[in-house]
Design an enzyme around this catalytic site. Structure first.
Site, mmCIF file in Angstrom:
data_model
loop_
_atom_site.group_PDB
_atom_site.id
_atom_site.type_symbol
_atom_site.label_atom_id
_atom_site.label_comp_id
_atom_site.label_asym_id
_atom_site.label_seq_id
_atom_site.Cartn_x
_atom_site.Cartn_y
_atom_site.Cartn_z
ATOM 1 N N ASP A 260 1.002 2.574 3.831
ATOM 2 C CA ASP A 260 0.154 3.927 2.890
ATOM 3 C C ASP A 260 1.219 4.980 2.903
ATOM 4 O O ASP A 260 0.742 6.145 3.223
ATOM 5 C CB ASP A 260 -1.136 3.890 4.013
ATOM 6 C CG ASP A 260 -1.937 4.954 3.171
ATOM 7 O OD1 ASP A 260 -1.902 4.931 1.986
ATOM 8 O OD2 ASP A 260 -3.067 5.228 3.914
ATOM 9 N N HIS B 37 0.784 -1.535 -0.025
ATOM 10 C CA HIS B 37 0.080 0.077 0.003
ATOM 11 C C HIS B 37 0.713 1.255 0.063
ATOM 12 O O HIS B 37 1.393 1.679 0.990
ATOM 13 C CB HIS B 37 -0.883 -0.008 1.281
ATOM 14 C CG HIS B 37 -2.162 1.005 1.301
ATOM 15 N ND1 HIS B 37 -3.414 0.941 1.466
ATOM 16 C CD2 HIS B 37 -1.978 2.252 0.379
ATOM 17 C CE1 HIS B 37 -3.993 1.795 1.198
ATOM 18 N NE2 HIS B 37 -3.413 2.661 0.655
ATOM 19 N N HIS C 208 3.108 13.981 0.232
ATOM 20 C CA HIS C 208 2.648 15.480 -0.302
ATOM 21 C C HIS C 208 3.601 16.381 -0.265
ATOM 22 O O HIS C 208 4.754 16.555 0.375
ATOM 23 C CB HIS C 208 1.577 15.999 0.449
ATOM 24 C CG HIS C 208 0.244 15.144 0.678
ATOM 25 N ND1 HIS C 208 -0.602 14.733 -0.504
ATOM 26 C CD2 HIS C 208 -0.166 14.299 1.552
ATOM 27 C CE1 HIS C 208 -1.582 14.027 -0.175
ATOM 28 N NE2 HIS C 208 -1.259 13.679 1.278
#
Lengths: 318, 430
Positions: free
Chosen positions: B305, B60, B309
């Site tokens: 995960d 993930h 950003h």
């Protein structure tokens, strides 16, 4: 009495939870002096002459913004208002850059209202100027908490062991959080009530008693703080209708009779008369709602004075 | 080309192995694994005192390419993986445009094969544009090598659409990965609903939003017989529902993230945008439930995960920050520090959850050092002490809630298909 070594000089005022009882006391004492200035014919002193204050408001406000502006002006500071419309904020400037921009203009204090929780703390990390939180989302509204504290004390009530009831939208209320933080610290017995959907998870762990019925919260109360109900809350399904809210959770004379005869009724404003507070209660002798507004100016004068001068020039006031 | 890794403690859950042995690699595959190998190699790596494990598998992650390269791209993302000891990553389809066609799947796989540092598996979208309405061409994507399908970040709210997707994909032997959150219930919340959210005034997301979504997904798995994999389980209610479903033989698996195993919502108390993530960091009782489930096998895999950003996107007010943060370069260190050195888990359990088991769930040719397997190897110094310093990260999205954390244990070399891609923390030039 405030201890001699207590000082707010250069400190950011972000919330009441992180302030000490001694700091509250210092603000209260200073605000008492400030209120005297407000009663003068010429209500202007030079204590903050040469200081500049920026009111940076990302949300609509009448009383808080005006109150801060007058507070600064009564003390001789230069005050500039920035609202989101008509500023570079509409051009997409981020908060960091806005704070750095106003700071570059040599401002001494930034008074900020912002819709996001934690925005004041974020601004304080960026800014060298003093940051005073004028409300950040549902987190804190420390000056409202301090002016409520001043108003309650002015009515001769000194918190310890007193029953305080906060009624309404606790979930989204920064006023509730600030008052809960201060009142529990001062040893009051704090009760909250409102529609279950507007009571936040685990609020008891902040040291308050939760009631399903507002009557239970009000019974025998020394202070009843009625929170504003925003109509968006009903639209988003948190309670059925304004009519039902007014009937079951709104405070009218009949419900208020359950409180102590000398109960002090507070409301941070603006009021929705006929919704959370009946017409009669808003204008009754126990209502201290206009005292709150008046004291708001005195408390904000005190905070600006204490943070920007450290109270060193208090002799200039008298 | 032969490489000999000597004297390492080989921990390979795929063959119940935990012993000091030599590992011979030839032409990218495991050639031999024996007590003592004397065969001459082109390169010998002395792994004395180090752990030699199957390369870590992280099913993930977000590589952000195409379209969101300000956050990450295939090169920086796979470099971060190599630096963290991860040799296979699966990337989610929420790029711009969305990975909802076979050309996107092959495009990413081809570029990753050419420019990437580790193996990249691609997760395709369940619905076109992640909109939750029409099914994407999952069959075509499956035939072009998509590993699984997910509308990650978006829950397929329509039960009918999700049921049809499950029914349809079961014929292709592929797995649906569900980001299970009922968005109506999570409403305007942006952190875990708990005492911390109440104290700091942030609208909360009830754990119930995750629980009901997971319950529905499991009912759909039971009805269709399709394998549903629940992404990043974070609530104790959801984990109990999964545990019961597994007992009843429903084809469901799940993963837990490094942060949901090691951080609580107290980390959000100072509005640090690095802690904003979906599902949100939850309270201690939830974290303990996830750890317990990792122990009893309810949780099948540990993932990051990894969701980088751009700095300007995260340097904003808490509510405005996008969800997610980088994880590939901290996952092993944080897990070893919090779960291994605390004696909660054995090294075999940890390598199983970070390599062998996720590889098995998604039928990847990875997660094992058996003879004949691809030589994807992670070499770990269990006692190396280091401090998380994002300045040194390879990922472009540097913000992490683990900034400044003192860790014990780190990958010191990473090998992909027989070639070193990282040594001593430095990613090798291609």
């Amino acid at each position: 009495m405030a201890k001699a070594n207590v000082s707010l000089s250069g400190k950011d005022i972000l919330d009441l939870a992180s302030m000490s009882v001694e700091e509250y006391e210092l603000v209260m004492q200073t605000a008492t002096e400030m209120k005297k200035i407000m009663k003068r014919d010429i209500k202007k002193v030079p204590s903050l002459r040469g200081k500049s204050i920026i009111n940076l408001f990302y949300e609509a406000s009448t009383r808080t913004r005006t109150s801060f502006e007058l507070a600064g002006k009564y003390l001789g500071a230069d005050v500039v208002n920035i609202t989101t419309s008509g500023s570079s904020i509409t051009k997409g400037e981020c908060l960091r850059d806005t704070i750095l921009t106003v700071q570059s203009m040599a401002c001494d204090a930034i008074v900020m209202r912002h819709p996001v929780e934690g925005a004041a703390a974020y601004a304080a990390k960026i800014s060298d100027a003093v940051v005073i939180n004028a409300g950040d989302g549902a987190h804190a509204h420390p000056t409202q908490g301090l002016l409520d504290m001043f108003t309650i004390r002015e009515k001769g009530k000194n918190f310890k062991g007193l029953k305080m009831a906060i009624i309404g939208d606790i979930l989204y209320s920064r006023v509730a959080r600030s008052n809960i933080a201060a009142w529990t610290k001062l040893g009051a017995d704090v009760h909250v009530a409102g529609p279950k959907t507007l009571i936040p998870y685990g609020i008891e762990q902040l040291g308050v008693t939760v009631h399903n019925r507002v009557e239970e919260a009000i019974e025998g109360a020394d202070v009843v703080d009625i929170l504003r109900i925003q109509l968006e809350r009903q639209k988003s399904g948190l309670f059925p209708t304004p009519r039902e809210y007014a009937r079951i959770f709104g405070i009218n004379e009949q419900k208020l009779k359950l409180a102590k005869p000398d109960v002090t009724v507070l409301h941070p404003g603006p009021m929705n008369r006929g919704l959370e507070i009946s017409w009669e209660v808003g204008y009754c002798d126990n209502a201290a709602i206009r005292d709150e507004v008046e004291n708001g100016v005195a408390v904000r004068m005190a905070l600006l004075f204490l943070t920007l001068t450290g109270g060193k020039k208090i002799e200039n006031i008298d | 080309m032969k490489t000999l890794i000597k004297n390492g403690r080989i921990v390979d859950p795929s063959q119940n192995l935990d012993a000091v042995m030599d590992l011979l690699i030839e032409d990218g595959v495991v050639k031999a694994i024996e007590k003592k190998i004397t065969e001459k190699a082109d390169e010998t790596y002395d792994a004395k005192g180090l752990l030699v494990t199957p390369g870590l598998v992280d099913v993930h992650t977000h590589l952000r390419e195409p379209g969101l390269e300000a956050k990450e791209d295939i090169v920086t993302g796979t470099m971060a993986a190599a630096a963290g000891g991860v040799t296979t990553i699966a990337c989610m389809p929420n790029t711009k445009p969305v990975v909802d066609s076979s050309i996107m799947v092959s495009g990413i796989k081809d570029r990753a094969a050419r420019e990437g540092y580790v193996h990249v598996e691609v997760v395709g979208a369940i619905t076109k544009g992640l909109e939750g309405k029409e099914l994407a061409e999952m069959g075509d994507m499956a035939q072009k090598g998509a590993m699984a399908f997910s509308d990650d970040g978006h829950y397929v709210s329509s039960t009918r659409t999700f049921t049809l997707a499950a029914e349809y994909i079961s014929a292709f032997d592929k797995i649906l990965i569900s980001h299970a959150i009922d968005h109506e219930l999570s409403s305007d919340g942006y952190m875990h609903e708990g005492v911390v959210s109440t104290r700091i005034g942030v609208p909360g997301i009830p754990a119930l939003a995750e629980d009901v979504a997971v319950a529905r997904d499991i009912l759909v798995a039971e009805y269709t017989g399709a394998h549903v994999h629940i992404a990043h389980v974070a609530s104790k209610g959801a984990i109990e529902i999964i545990r019961q479903a597994k007992k009843r033989g429903i084809p469901v698996t799940c993963e837990a993230t490094v942060h949901h195993l090691t951080l609580t919502d107290e980390a959000c108390a100072d509005y640090n945008t690095a802690t904003r993530v979906s599902p949100p960091l939850r309270s201690k009782d939830h974290v303990e439930a996830i750890r317990e489930a990792l122990k009893d096998g309810t949780v099948d895999a540990i993932v990051t995960d990894h969701a980088p950003h751009a700095p300007e996107e995260k340097d904003v007010e808490f509510r405005y920050a996008p969800c997610g943060f980088c994880g590939l370069e901290t996952s092993l260190g944080v897990i070893l520090t919090e779960l291994y050195h605390t004696n909660l888990f054995t090294i075999d359990e940890i390598i199983g959850k970070m390599s062998t088991e996720p590889a098995n769930i998604f039928s990847l040719n990875a997660g094992s050092l058996k003879v004949g397997k691809p030589a994807d190897v992670t070499i770990i110094d269990l006692n190396k002490e280091w401090v998380v310093d994002s300045v040194k990260f390879y990922t472009r999205g540097k913000l992490t809630p683990f900034e400044g954390k003192s860790c014990k244990g780190k990958a010191v070399a990473t090998m992909v298909a027989g070639k070193f891609v990282m040594r001593d923390g430095v990613v090798c030039t291609r």
